[in-house]
Design a protein around this motif. Structure first.
Motif, mmCIF file in Angstrom:
data_model
loop_
_atom_site.group_PDB
_atom_site.id
_atom_site.type_symbol
_atom_site.label_atom_id
_atom_site.label_comp_id
_atom_site.label_asym_id
_atom_site.label_seq_id
_atom_site.Cartn_x
_atom_site.Cartn_y
_atom_site.Cartn_z
ATOM 1 N N UNK A 150 63.699 47.102 7.257
ATOM 2 C CA UNK A 150 63.086 48.270 7.449
ATOM 3 C C UNK A 150 63.812 49.551 7.282
ATOM 4 N N UNK A 151 63.740 50.595 6.878
ATOM 5 C CA UNK A 151 64.585 51.864 6.612
ATOM 6 C C UNK A 151 63.879 52.895 7.679
ATOM 7 N N UNK A 152 64.712 53.617 8.409
ATOM 8 C CA UNK A 152 64.579 54.672 9.132
ATOM 9 C C UNK A 152 65.213 56.091 8.721
ATOM 10 N N UNK A 153 64.717 57.033 9.144
ATOM 11 C CA UNK A 153 65.361 58.414 8.991
ATOM 12 C C UNK A 153 66.485 58.476 9.942
ATOM 13 N N UNK A 154 67.661 59.047 9.953
ATOM 14 C CA UNK A 154 68.958 59.017 10.675
ATOM 15 C C UNK A 154 69.578 60.252 10.349
ATOM 16 N N UNK A 155 70.300 60.763 11.244
ATOM 17 C CA UNK A 155 71.535 61.833 10.973
ATOM 18 C C UNK A 155 72.467 61.404 11.860
ATOM 19 N N UNK A 156 73.964 61.810 11.239
ATOM 20 C CA UNK A 156 75.057 61.476 11.815
ATOM 21 C C UNK A 156 76.065 62.773 11.787
ATOM 22 N N UNK A 157 76.845 62.864 12.566
ATOM 23 C CA UNK A 157 77.857 63.945 12.655
ATOM 24 C C UNK A 157 78.998 63.440 13.415
ATOM 25 N N UNK A 158 80.164 64.046 13.056
ATOM 26 C CA UNK A 158 81.519 63.850 13.794
ATOM 27 C C UNK A 158 82.233 65.084 13.831
ATOM 28 N N UNK A 169 81.274 61.490 18.196
ATOM 29 C CA UNK A 169 80.550 60.909 17.036
ATOM 30 C C UNK A 169 78.948 60.632 17.396
ATOM 31 N N UNK A 170 78.303 61.220 16.679
ATOM 32 C CA UNK A 170 76.810 61.317 16.931
ATOM 33 C C UNK A 170 75.971 60.467 16.144
ATOM 34 N N UNK A 171 74.956 59.861 16.214
ATOM 35 C CA UNK A 171 74.042 59.394 15.255
ATOM 36 C C UNK A 171 72.552 58.962 15.906
ATOM 37 N N UNK A 172 71.570 59.741 15.524
ATOM 38 C CA UNK A 172 70.305 59.642 16.002
ATOM 39 C C UNK A 172 69.396 58.810 14.765
ATOM 40 N N UNK A 173 68.409 58.068 15.311
ATOM 41 C CA UNK A 173 67.530 57.239 14.526
ATOM 42 C C UNK A 173 66.333 57.606 14.957
ATOM 43 N N UNK A 210 69.646 51.744 19.923
ATOM 44 C CA UNK A 210 69.939 53.195 20.751
ATOM 45 C C UNK A 210 70.775 54.064 19.883
ATOM 46 N N UNK A 211 70.392 55.401 20.117
ATOM 47 C CA UNK A 211 71.282 56.354 19.584
ATOM 48 C C UNK A 211 72.496 56.376 20.366
ATOM 49 N N UNK A 212 73.656 56.932 19.851
ATOM 50 C CA UNK A 212 74.799 56.997 20.142
ATOM 51 C C UNK A 212 75.536 58.480 20.176
ATOM 52 N N UNK A 213 76.372 58.460 21.121
ATOM 53 C CA UNK A 213 76.929 59.878 21.291
ATOM 54 C C UNK A 213 78.457 59.481 22.056
#
Length: 255
Positions: free
Chosen positions: A96-104, A129-133, A147-150
Motif C-alpha cells: 500500500x502507498x501513502x502520501x508523505x512529506x519529508x524535510x531536512x 529530519x522530519x517525515x510525516x505520513x 509513526x511520524x518522525x522528528x
C-alpha cells in the motif's frame, strides 16, 4: 543542462594563480532522492520505501561575513545552512502507498583552514529530519504501525574541499548527530525509550563556469540508527543525488 554547461565551460576565461577564498556560496539544487525504513523485532511495523524516484529542492548556503572586511583567520569563520524539501511523495508500506512529506534542515557554525589547493573545515551545529505520513492510503486503508518522525539533535561535521584542478573542485564531508528528539516515534504511544544517532556523508564535483558561478553534481546519504526497546530497532536511511548551481557573489573591484 548539458549543452548549457558545455557553453559556459568553453566561454569561461581561464583563472591564473590559486583560487581566492570564497566569501559566499549560495546553492540551489534539484534533487532525486529515496528513503528506506527497516524495523527489526517490531511486530506490525512493515519495512517502508519511497516511491519511484521522488524529487525535491535543496538550498545550501555558506557565508563568511567577516571575509568582506578582514583577511586573517576571522575571514574563515562562517555560517552554514542546508535545507532539503520534498513536500509530497508516495511512501510504500507493504503493498500500500501513502502520501508523505519529508524535510531536512542542517545549520552550523563552521571554520575552514584554507591552503593553496586544499580547504579542510569543521562544522558544529544542529540537524533536524522530519517525515510525516498520511493516516490513510488512497484506497482508504489505515496506516500501519508507522509513526511520524522528528529526529533532531546537535551535529559535528568535517569537510574537505580540493580546489580548482582545471575548473573542477571536489568536496567531501562526514558528520554525526546525537538525536535528542524522536517526534511521534518516541511518544508514549510508540517507543518512549527510543534513542540513537545519525551518520551522514556526501561527495560532490563542482565545475567552475565563471568566477561567480559553479555547476555541481552531488551524492549524499544520512542513516538514522535507533534503538527502540529491548530487542527492537529501526534504521532510517535518507539519500539523494542532486544537480544545481552555486552562486559565489559578483566580483567587485578590489574584492
Amino acid at each position: 543542462m548539458t549543452p548549457l554547461l558545455l557553453v559556459l565551460l568553453v566561454a569561461a576565461p581561464p583563472q591564473s594563480g590559486p583560487p581566492p577564498r570564497d566569501k559566499l556560496r549560495l546553492g540551489l539544487d534539484y534533487r532525486w532522492w529515496g528513503r528506506n525504513v527497516q524495523f527489526t523485532g517490531v511486530a506490525g511495523s512493515p519495512d517502508v520505501s519511497s516511491g519511484p524516484l521522488p524529487t525535491g529542492i535543496t538550498f545550501d548556503i555558506q557565508w563568511f561575513p567577516l571575509s568582506h572586511f578582514q583577511d586573517d583567520w576571522r575571514a574563515d569563520v562562517g555560517l552554514a545552512v542546508r535545507a532539503d524539501v520534498a513536500p509530497e511523495f508516495r511512501l510504500k508500506a507493504g503493498d500500500t502507498s501513502f502520501k508523505a512529506s519529508t524535510a531536512r534542515l542542517r545549520t552550523a557554525f563552521m571554520f575552514r583552514v584554507p591552503f593553496e589547493h586544499v580547504e579542510p573545515s569543521v562544522h558544529l551545529g544542529f540537524q533536524a529530519f522530519e517525515s510525516t505520513t498520511a493516516l490513510r492510503a488512497a484506497d482508504g486503508s489505515p496506516r500501519p504501525r508507522l509513526p511520524n518522525v522528528s529526529l533532531t539533535g546537535p551535529r559535528l561535521g568535517l569537510g574537505l574541499r580540493l580546489l580548482e584542478f582545471w575548473r573542477v573542485t571536489l568536496d567531501v564531508g562526514v558528520g554525526s548527530t546525537w538525536l535528542v528528539t524522536m517526534g511521534e516515534l518516541g511518544s508514549a504511544a510508540f517507543f518512549p525509550g527510543a534513542k540513537g544517532n545519525a551518520f551522514d556523508g556526501n561527495i560532490g564535483l563542482a565545475f567552475r563556469t565563471w568566477p561567480f558561478l559553479d555547476v555541481r553534481l552531488g551524492v549524499d546519504v544520512t542513516v538514522h540508527s535507533l534503538a527502540l526497546a529491548k530487542g527492537m530497532s529501526v534504521t532510517d536511511a535518507y539519500y539523494g543525488v542532486s544537480v544545481g548551481l552555486i552562486f559565489k557573489g559578483l566580483p567587485l573591484p578590489g574584492g
